[in-house]
Write a protein that holds these residues in place. Structure first.
Motif, mmCIF file in Angstrom:
data_model
loop_
_atom_site.group_PDB
_atom_site.id
_atom_site.type_symbol
_atom_site.label_atom_id
_atom_site.label_comp_id
_atom_site.label_asym_id
_atom_site.label_seq_id
_atom_site.Cartn_x
_atom_site.Cartn_y
_atom_site.Cartn_z
ATOM 1 N N LEU A 155 -1.156 7.117 -0.542
ATOM 2 C CA LEU A 155 -2.793 6.817 -0.553
ATOM 3 C C LEU A 155 -3.428 7.368 0.813
ATOM 4 N N LEU A 203 -10.637 -4.100 0.493
ATOM 5 C CA LEU A 203 -11.834 -4.735 0.622
ATOM 6 C C LEU A 203 -12.148 -5.011 -0.809
ATOM 7 N N TRP A 204 -11.378 -4.858 -1.742
ATOM 8 C CA TRP A 204 -11.691 -5.330 -3.147
ATOM 9 C C TRP A 204 -11.008 -6.259 -3.781
ATOM 10 N N PRO A 205 -11.365 -7.680 -3.382
ATOM 11 C CA PRO A 205 -10.567 -8.677 -3.707
ATOM 12 C C PRO A 205 -10.085 -8.890 -5.237
ATOM 13 N N LEU A 206 -8.891 -8.948 -5.618
ATOM 14 C CA LEU A 206 -8.399 -8.913 -6.856
ATOM 15 C C LEU A 206 -8.851 -9.753 -7.639
ATOM 16 N N ARG A 212 -8.311 1.065 3.650
ATOM 17 C CA ARG A 212 -9.463 0.332 3.719
ATOM 18 C C ARG A 212 -10.198 -0.172 2.580
ATOM 19 N N ALA A 213 -10.512 0.945 1.863
ATOM 20 C CA ALA A 213 -11.272 0.801 0.569
ATOM 21 C C ALA A 213 -10.675 -0.180 -0.425
ATOM 22 N N CYS A 214 -9.179 -0.224 -0.456
ATOM 23 C CA CYS A 214 -8.547 -0.893 -1.422
ATOM 24 C C CYS A 214 -8.384 -2.422 -0.752
ATOM 25 N N LEU A 264 0.970 -1.203 -0.080
ATOM 26 C CA LEU A 264 0.013 -0.066 -0.059
ATOM 27 C C LEU A 264 0.726 1.391 -0.139
ATOM 28 N N GLY A 282 -8.287 6.593 4.388
ATOM 29 C CA GLY A 282 -9.405 5.883 3.992
ATOM 30 C C GLY A 282 -9.396 4.850 2.848
ATOM 31 N N TRP A 283 -8.600 5.477 1.682
ATOM 32 C CA TRP A 283 -8.459 4.424 0.761
ATOM 33 C C TRP A 283 -7.611 3.130 0.987
#
Lengths: 233, 233
Positions: A206, A216-219, A212-214, A202, A209-210
């Protein structure tokens, strides 16, 4: 042929750029100008606004805003294009003033300039874009780009492993790095898997907050779209 | 404390997954179950649907759909959670049937199963999600992930250049790759900048339309969000 094509489809072929109208108003924008109209899309990453106009709207609005000016629609379009293009390229003009008023449902981009030596006013009057446009113009291209970047990461990681194997072979053969050469002592690099680079990384720039957002987005889900119908353009 | 928090915020902390309801219905989905309600978000990459329910709605709907069943709200929530979780993990249950009816404005996810030996029915009744949710749950996380992936690509490319310099130094010192070793002759790798890898690379598995979508998304604009306020979670 151009005039019969849906401006929204033409807009899909335009790239996004970011424009700073004032200290508190920075927006993403894409514009398409045709022979008989234009289409405009703006977003602040929470909302999206859209305007699509044809010759009739241009004629009405030019009469409303520029009572002293009589010109053909193509002249207005040509002037608007010549005002908007420098804005997209980040160029400031002393003779043109842009101002932006926005709410969640409407966005008005006001232009004050001149045409043929007379004052020229224009309002781009955008309304909230439908969800479908957010998917077509933002979500789908972002998913496509994430897929491309993910492939690049995998390809580069694989290339790095091959380099590590080559370096390991040189070292096992007794080869050493030159020390006389400037910077030579700094050439030694750790193998890829010794670094804590992968699988997660990471960047420090960044915002909080991003992260956390990132995470949570499984590749994995991105690969799903490779089996999904391509967008219609 | 949990019950007072907005379910949409709790939903922001859940990851997306993809679920195949039948041959023609594959959707992205994220769900949150609390002690006093649940929130559900689904998308087909063109539309997004949302449902947030509290104890009152659960009581009404359970009476409407399950006349013979009397149970506490927490029992219904617990049962729904135990039915949805395997679905998200791709597990099929012979005793539970899911079916999905969707339009651009509504999506109904029907569940037919059993609870305490009696038939148990549930409808997740979702309506079109507002544009703001598409930004919060898809656009912002995708931009964050694209930024991370872009950083990874840059970091890996920089690491590769260092490896190339190290390899070059070994070669200049007269070191050669072992040929006796199995696979040793294949260890030689071209320097990064000799490959046509960068600056552009489009994986072959990407559907045709996505190539266009991707090329229209300048990477530079992603850096913009590093100066943008972080999402509020």
């Amino acid at each position: 042929m151009e005039s019969t094509e849906d401006p929204e489809n033409r807009l899909l072929l335009q790239p996004w750029t970011s424009v700073c109208f004032d200290e508190s108003t920075k927006l993403m924008i894409k514009v398409w100008f045709g022979d008989a109209g234009y289409a405009l899309l703006l977003s602040d990453l929470s909302s999206m606004w859209y305007e699509k106009v044809d010759t009739e709207v241009i004629q009405q609005r030019s009469k409303e805003l520029n009572k002293r000016l009589t010109a053909h629609v193509s002249s207005f379009l040509s002037r608007l294009r010549s005002l908007i293009c420098p804005l997209l390229e980040g160029e400031k003009s002393s003779s043109t003033i842009f101002s932006c008023q926005l709410s969640s449902s409407t966005l008005t981009l006001r232009v004050k300039s001149e045409l043929s030596g007379l004052p020229f006013y224009w309002d781009f009057r955008c309304s909230a874009a439908p969800v479908k446009m957010v998917f077509h113009h933002l979500v789908q291209p972002l998913m496509a780009m994430s897929l491309v970047l993910q492939s690049q990461v995998q390809e580069l990681a694989s290339l790095l492993l091959r380099k590590d194997a080559e370096i390991e072979d040189y070292r096992e053969s007794g080869a050493t790095l030159s020390r006389g050469k400037e910077g030579g002592c700094c050439l030694h690099s750790a193998p890829l898997w010794d670094t804590s680079f992968l699988p997660s990384f990471l960047p420090s720039f960044l915002p909080h907050g991003w992260h956390r957002a990132c995470s949570l987005w499984p590749l994995a889900i991105l690969t799903w779209i490779s089996h999904t119908a391509a967008p219609d353009y």
